[in-house]
Design a protein around this motif. Structure first.
Motif, mmCIF file in Angstrom:
data_model
loop_
_atom_site.group_PDB
_atom_site.id
_atom_site.type_symbol
_atom_site.label_atom_id
_atom_site.label_comp_id
_atom_site.label_asym_id
_atom_site.label_seq_id
_atom_site.Cartn_x
_atom_site.Cartn_y
_atom_site.Cartn_z
ATOM 1 N N ARG A 152 0.831 -1.217 0.000
ATOM 2 C CA ARG A 152 0.000 0.000 0.000
ATOM 3 C C ARG A 152 0.860 1.260 0.000
ATOM 4 O O ARG A 152 0.555 2.219 -0.710
ATOM 5 C CB ARG A 152 -0.937 0.019 1.211
ATOM 6 C CG ARG A 152 -2.089 -0.950 1.108
ATOM 7 C CD ARG A 152 -3.126 -0.709 2.205
ATOM 8 N NE ARG A 152 -2.592 -0.607 3.546
ATOM 9 C CZ ARG A 152 -2.327 -1.639 4.344
ATOM 10 N NH1 ARG A 152 -2.534 -2.882 3.932
ATOM 11 N NH2 ARG A 152 -1.846 -1.442 5.563
ATOM 12 N N ASN A 153 1.945 1.253 0.767
ATOM 13 C CA ASN A 153 2.820 2.429 0.814
ATOM 14 C C ASN A 153 3.458 2.709 -0.543
ATOM 15 O O ASN A 153 3.635 3.864 -0.923
ATOM 16 C CB ASN A 153 3.898 2.266 1.892
ATOM 17 C CG ASN A 153 3.334 2.391 3.291
ATOM 18 O OD1 ASN A 153 2.239 2.921 3.496
ATOM 19 N ND2 ASN A 153 4.063 1.877 4.269
ATOM 20 N N LEU A 154 3.800 1.669 -1.269
ATOM 21 C CA LEU A 154 4.369 1.856 -2.612
ATOM 22 C C LEU A 154 3.324 2.371 -3.600
ATOM 23 O O LEU A 154 3.651 3.068 -4.557
ATOM 24 C CB LEU A 154 4.970 0.546 -3.120
ATOM 25 C CG LEU A 154 6.239 0.079 -2.414
ATOM 26 C CD1 LEU A 154 6.600 -1.344 -2.852
ATOM 27 C CD2 LEU A 154 7.396 1.030 -2.693
ATOM 28 N N LEU A 155 2.076 2.039 -3.346
ATOM 29 C CA LEU A 155 1.009 2.442 -4.270
ATOM 30 C C LEU A 155 0.467 3.844 -4.014
ATOM 31 O O LEU A 155 -0.270 4.370 -4.857
ATOM 32 C CB LEU A 155 -0.141 1.429 -4.187
ATOM 33 C CG LEU A 155 0.132 0.091 -4.852
ATOM 34 C CD1 LEU A 155 -0.923 -0.921 -4.453
ATOM 35 C CD2 LEU A 155 0.198 0.246 -6.361
ATOM 36 N N VAL A 156 0.824 4.451 -2.905
ATOM 37 C CA VAL A 156 0.287 5.766 -2.562
ATOM 38 C C VAL A 156 0.431 6.749 -3.724
ATOM 39 O O VAL A 156 -0.459 7.536 -4.006
ATOM 40 C CB VAL A 156 0.966 6.325 -1.276
ATOM 41 C CG1 VAL A 156 0.713 7.805 -1.095
ATOM 42 C CG2 VAL A 156 0.478 5.553 -0.077
ATOM 43 N N LEU A 161 4.942 -0.110 -11.006
ATOM 44 C CA LEU A 161 6.131 -0.908 -11.313
ATOM 45 C C LEU A 161 6.788 -1.442 -10.046
ATOM 46 O O LEU A 161 7.273 -2.573 -10.019
ATOM 47 C CB LEU A 161 7.143 -0.083 -12.102
ATOM 48 C CG LEU A 161 6.809 0.152 -13.563
ATOM 49 C CD1 LEU A 161 7.846 1.076 -14.210
ATOM 50 C CD2 LEU A 161 6.747 -1.169 -14.316
ATOM 51 N N ALA A 162 6.795 -0.641 -8.987
ATOM 52 C CA ALA A 162 7.453 -1.043 -7.741
ATOM 53 C C ALA A 162 6.754 -2.223 -7.069
ATOM 54 O O ALA A 162 7.383 -2.977 -6.348
ATOM 55 C CB ALA A 162 7.525 0.135 -6.778
ATOM 56 N N VAL A 163 5.443 -2.379 -7.291
ATOM 57 C CA VAL A 163 4.723 -3.447 -6.600
ATOM 58 C C VAL A 163 4.556 -4.709 -7.436
ATOM 59 O O VAL A 163 4.106 -5.728 -6.915
ATOM 60 C CB VAL A 163 3.337 -2.990 -6.087
ATOM 61 C CG1 VAL A 163 3.477 -1.874 -5.097
ATOM 62 C CG2 VAL A 163 2.427 -2.611 -7.219
ATOM 63 N N GLU A 164 4.927 -4.675 -8.703
ATOM 64 C CA GLU A 164 4.756 -5.859 -9.551
ATOM 65 C C GLU A 164 5.395 -7.107 -8.974
ATOM 66 O O GLU A 164 4.901 -8.205 -9.154
ATOM 67 C CB GLU A 164 5.320 -5.604 -10.948
ATOM 68 C CG GLU A 164 4.436 -4.749 -11.805
ATOM 69 C CD GLU A 164 5.007 -4.549 -13.196
ATOM 70 O OE1 GLU A 164 6.226 -4.784 -13.402
ATOM 71 O OE2 GLU A 164 4.234 -4.148 -14.074
#
Length: 184
Positions: A152-156, A161-164
């Motif tokens: 969730r923090n990466l998606l804020v 790309l960071a969460v893939e």
């Protein structure tokens, strides 16, 4: 049937959750089925994605498991409940089954303060799963250092790309479609 009950907010359902499901299925011949149960609400957790979307993400991530060894249940649909309520309901609906309650090693101490903990231990003896950074001799050390909070923090900021590397493609598709977890 011996069923491992794996509940949680699954906000979102990440690879850490898949590791738990896969590990149990591959390494525990006593477990016939895993029932994944996203909670409707969870005390102490704010900003949960809508229940229907979390349920959809669970189904998207778990669709690759063949047969009926993994099922996603909506037993908690529309109600606020505690673990004890869910386990009692399962025992009422399916008394012929034996249950194990899947829980992370990080919850062992706080679980002792939960409503109905002693009954939980009787209805579904804990199946303790290891988590990175948590030492526990009873736990199976299988979960990588990934958490739904990290995702969730990466998606804020919409950094897909960071969460893939932390979630299944089907889950990411739902997150993108619904613009979940992005700070507005």
């Amino acid at each position: 049937m011996n069923i491992a009950v794996f509940g949680g907010s699954f906000n979102p359902f990440g690879l850490n959750h898949l590791f738990v499901v896969g590990h149990i299925l591959m390494n525990d011949p006593d477990i016939d089925q895993i029932m994944v149960i996203p909670c409707f609400e969870q005390e102490g957790k704010n900003n949960l994605a809508p229940y229907d979307l979390r349920l959809e993400m669970c189904n998207a991530a778990l669709k690759y498991f063949a047969g009926n060894r993994v099922i996603v249940s909506d037993i908690e649909r529309g109600t606020k409940s505690f673990t004890i309520d869910t386990l009692q309901e399962l025992h009422r609906k399916f008394p012929e089954n034996n249950y194990r309650f899947v829980m992370g090693a990080d919850l062992i101490e706080s679980a002792k303060t939960w409503d109905g903990w002693e009954e939980i231990e009787k209805l579904a003896p804990p199946y303790i799963v290891g988590r990175a950074g948590i030492s526990n001799s009873e736990a199976t050390p299988i979960c990588p250092a990934v958490s739904s909070t990290l995702i969730r923090n990466l998606l804020v900021n919409g950094d897909y790309l960071a969460v893939e590397k932390y979630i299944c493609a089907g889950v990411l598709d739902i997150i993108k479609r619904e613009s979940l977890y992005i700070k507005r």
